[in-house]
Motif scaffolding. Structure first.
Motif, PDB file in Angstrom:
ATOM      1  N   UNK A  52     109.096  37.567  42.605  1.00 27.85           N
ATOM      2  CA  UNK A  52     108.810  37.163  41.225  1.00 27.85           C
ATOM      3  C   UNK A  52     107.810  38.090  40.547  1.00 27.85           C
ATOM      4  N   UNK A  53     107.345  39.096  41.274  1.00 30.36           N
ATOM      5  CA  UNK A  53     106.356  40.020  40.736  1.00 30.36           C
ATOM      6  C   UNK A  53     106.915  41.416  40.507  1.00 30.36           C
ATOM      7  N   UNK A  54     106.037  42.422  40.492  1.00 26.61           N
ATOM      8  CA  UNK A  54     106.441  43.800  40.198  1.00 26.61           C
ATOM      9  C   UNK A  54     107.505  44.349  41.140  1.00 26.61           C
ATOM     10  N   UNK A  55     107.452  43.996  42.421  1.00 26.44           N
ATOM     11  CA  UNK A  55     108.454  44.518  43.362  1.00 26.44           C
ATOM     12  C   UNK A  55     109.845  44.046  42.965  1.00 26.44           C
ATOM     13  N   UNK A  56     109.972  42.767  42.601  1.00 22.54           N
ATOM     14  CA  UNK A  56     111.262  42.257  42.167  1.00 22.54           C
ATOM     15  C   UNK A  56     111.776  42.980  40.942  1.00 22.54           C
ATOM     16  N   UNK A  57     110.875  43.260  39.988  1.00 19.82           N
ATOM     17  CA  UNK A  57     111.269  43.990  38.779  1.00 19.82           C
ATOM     18  C   UNK A  57     111.734  45.405  39.118  1.00 19.82           C
ATOM     19  N   UNK A  58     111.028  46.052  40.027  1.00 17.32           N
ATOM     20  CA  UNK A  58     111.392  47.426  40.409  1.00 17.32           C
ATOM     21  C   UNK A  58     112.740  47.467  41.133  1.00 17.32           C
ATOM     22  N   UNK A  59     112.987  46.474  41.970  1.00 19.11           N
ATOM     23  CA  UNK A  59     114.268  46.432  42.668  1.00 19.11           C
ATOM     24  C   UNK A  59     115.404  46.157  41.689  1.00 19.11           C
ATOM     25  N   UNK A  60     115.164  45.300  40.697  1.00 22.40           N
ATOM     26  CA  UNK A  60     116.180  45.050  39.678  1.00 22.40           C
ATOM     27  C   UNK A  60     116.465  46.317  38.875  1.00 22.40           C
ATOM     28  N   UNK A  61     115.420  47.091  38.591  1.00 21.94           N
ATOM     29  CA  UNK A  61     115.612  48.364  37.876  1.00 21.94           C
ATOM     30  C   UNK A  61     116.469  49.329  38.703  1.00 21.94           C
ATOM     31  N   UNK A  62     116.231  49.367  40.008  1.00 17.75           N
ATOM     32  CA  UNK A  62     117.028  50.239  40.878  1.00 17.75           C
ATOM     33  C   UNK A  62     118.482  49.782  40.906  1.00 17.75           C
ATOM     34  N   UNK A  63     118.701  48.473  40.921  1.00 18.78           N
ATOM     35  CA  UNK A  63     120.053  47.941  40.898  1.00 18.78           C
ATOM     36  C   UNK A  63     120.753  48.252  39.580  1.00 18.78           C
ATOM     37  N   UNK A  64     119.983  48.202  38.479  1.00 21.30           N
ATOM     38  CA  UNK A  64     120.568  48.449  37.157  1.00 21.30           C
ATOM     39  C   UNK A  64     121.149  49.859  37.054  1.00 21.30           C
ATOM     40  N   UNK A  65     120.523  50.804  37.749  1.00 19.22           N
ATOM     41  CA  UNK A  65     121.048  52.173  37.740  1.00 19.22           C
ATOM     42  C   UNK A  65     122.412  52.258  38.413  1.00 19.22           C
ATOM     43  N   UNK A  66     122.742  51.244  39.212  1.00 26.48           N
ATOM     44  CA  UNK A  66     124.037  51.203  39.898  1.00 26.48           C
ATOM     45  C   UNK A  66     124.979  50.175  39.263  1.00 26.48           C
ATOM     46  N   UNK A  67     124.638  49.717  38.066  1.00 26.83           N
ATOM     47  CA  UNK A  67     125.547  48.854  37.325  1.00 26.83           C
ATOM     48  C   UNK A  67     125.327  47.369  37.480  1.00 26.83           C
ATOM     49  N   UNK A  68     124.210  46.964  38.116  1.00 20.39           N
ATOM     50  CA  UNK A  68     123.957  45.549  38.402  1.00 20.39           C
ATOM     51  C   UNK A  68     122.534  45.197  37.982  1.00 20.39           C
ATOM     52  N   UNK A  69     122.374  44.051  37.330  1.00 15.88           N
ATOM     53  CA  UNK A  69     121.041  43.582  36.941  1.00 15.88           C
ATOM     54  C   UNK A  69     120.787  42.231  37.593  1.00 15.88           C
ATOM     55  N   UNK A  70     119.619  42.074  38.187  1.00 13.93           N
ATOM     56  CA  UNK A  70     119.218  40.768  38.721  1.00 13.93           C
ATOM     57  C   UNK A  70     118.451  40.014  37.645  1.00 13.93           C
ATOM     58  N   UNK A  71     118.953  38.846  37.283  1.00 12.36           N
ATOM     59  CA  UNK A  71     118.276  38.024  36.280  1.00 12.36           C
ATOM     60  C   UNK A  71     117.283  37.060  36.913  1.00 12.36           C
ATOM     61  N   UNK A  72     117.535  36.694  38.173  1.00 17.24           N
ATOM     62  CA  UNK A  72     116.654  35.744  38.856  1.00 17.24           C
ATOM     63  C   UNK A  72     116.860  35.876  40.353  1.00 17.24           C
ATOM     64  N   UNK A  73     115.839  35.473  41.100  1.00 19.39           N
ATOM     65  CA  UNK A  73     115.895  35.549  42.559  1.00 19.39           C
ATOM     66  C   UNK A  73     116.035  34.156  43.136  1.00 19.39           C
ATOM     67  N   UNK A  74     117.027  33.983  43.973  1.00 20.26           N
ATOM     68  CA  UNK A  74     117.268  32.716  44.656  1.00 20.26           C
ATOM     69  C   UNK A  74     116.665  32.764  46.058  1.00 20.26           C
ATOM     70  N   UNK A  75     116.570  31.590  46.670  1.00 18.26           N
ATOM     71  CA  UNK A  75     116.053  31.481  48.025  1.00 18.26           C
ATOM     72  C   UNK A  75     117.210  31.556  49.021  1.00 18.26           C
TER      73      UNK A  75
END
Length: 332
Positions: free
Chosen positions: A126-149
């Protein structure tokens, strides 16, 4: 200047305006989103994804709507990742384990014992690491809107409890399709067998594999406890899941709809985590009541120390993981 054939000119102009208006309307009209999900009806992820798409339809006044296709009927997770990248489907609920093949940075969450607890994982994602990983995914065509358990995964097998790494020597364990998991099992002395989730029950029953690893709800819902009744609480992997959308679908939304859809996703995450905690407790009680032989490993240092070469190889193969590892380990 005199315009020749003014009526004809006006007709062409009106036709052009009509075509542009139609195109504009199409861009804001209802988007029928298809969602991929590996789980069955009633599973926490399934309930949360259904809630997300219903809320998204409500908050966008119907400009986004769709349905979730459960039970991996649209293909495997690898298939779904590719479909999401090209816009063949618009959203999905993914375990981040197999995502590492498509987005190498995501492999950091697949490092064994990288998270100290479920709460620690939530704070990290839910912090900066999650945002950075979502940014990396976005470069490959996928965006994470939320993190599930995705819960904490432990080993289970058909013949004996696992108390130390020595108990895994020579045993064949099914793992998800990721080199990190192969390396993890091999570092513990076992033999790793990547295999589709749908094939595990029969493989355990017939002896193709001796064991597997998963969380309590999956161990329960898959009925693996029927054929592999020894569950050893290693909690070696605490894998988050993502509610992801295709970049192509996301870019088709207005900025206001993006804000609304992202809030619907975050709300579904709150719901999923609550349902997951409840399901985790229920599944644990159910399988233990069935006669499953459970053992808790209070000192996991032998398992953790065995992971040093796994970490070293992961960083050697992808140096960018080092920064993520440090960030995660320094998150309180």
């Amino acid at each position: 200047m005199i315009i020749k054939n003014p009526t004809k000119k006006l007709g062409k102009t009106l036709a052009l305006v009509t075509a542009m208006s139609a195109a504009t309307f199409a861009s804001v009209a209802q988007a029928d989103w298809k969602g991929w999900n590996i789980h069955n009806t009633g599973y926490p992820v399934t309930v949360a994804m259904d809630s997300f798409i219903k809320d998204a339809e409500k908050v966008t006044d119907g400009r986004v709507s769709g349905r979730v296709y459960n039970g991996a009927v649209l293909g495997s997770q690898s298939d779904a990742i590719q479909m999401l990248q090209v816009g063949g489907i618009q959203f999905a609920g993914f375990n981040l384990g197999p995502m590492g093949d498509a987005v190498p940075e995501v492999n950091v969450v697949s490092l064994p014992f990288i998270f100290k607890s479920l709460d620690h994982m939530h704070r990290v994602m839910d912090g900066p690491v999650g945002d950075q990983l979502s940014d990396a995914m976005a470069k490959k065509g996928i965006i994470s809107l939320a993190w599930y358990d995705g819960g904490a995964r432990s080993f289970y097998n058909t013949s004996k409890p696992i108390k130390t790494p020595a108990d895994m020597k020579g045993e064949k364990f099914r793992v998800m399709n990721n080199e990190l998991y192969v390396g993890m099992v091999e570092a513990l002395g076992g033999n790793a067998t990547p295999m589709a989730y749908s094939e595990v029950y029969q493989s355990l029953k017939t002896g193709v594999v001796d064991g597997a690893e998963n969380n309590w709800p999956s161990y329960d819902s898959s009925n693996h406890f029927e054929v592999a009744p020894y569950y050893s609480l290693t909690e070696h992997l605490i894998l988050p899941e993502c509610l992801c959308v295709s970049v192509k679908a996301w870019n088709g939304l207005s900025s206001s709809d993006q804000v609304a859809v992202k809030k619907a996703a975050r709300d579904s995450s709150t719901l999923q985590r609550k349902l997951w905690a409840e399901r985790d407790t229920e599944s644990r009680k159910k399988v233990l009541a069935s006669g499953v032989k459970f053992n808790e490993i209070k000192d996991k240092s032998a398992f953790q120390n065995a992971m040093k070469p796994v970490y070293a190889k992961a960083v050697k193969d992808n140096p960018s993981l080092k920064t993520f590892i440090d960030q995660i380990q320094n998150t309180q």
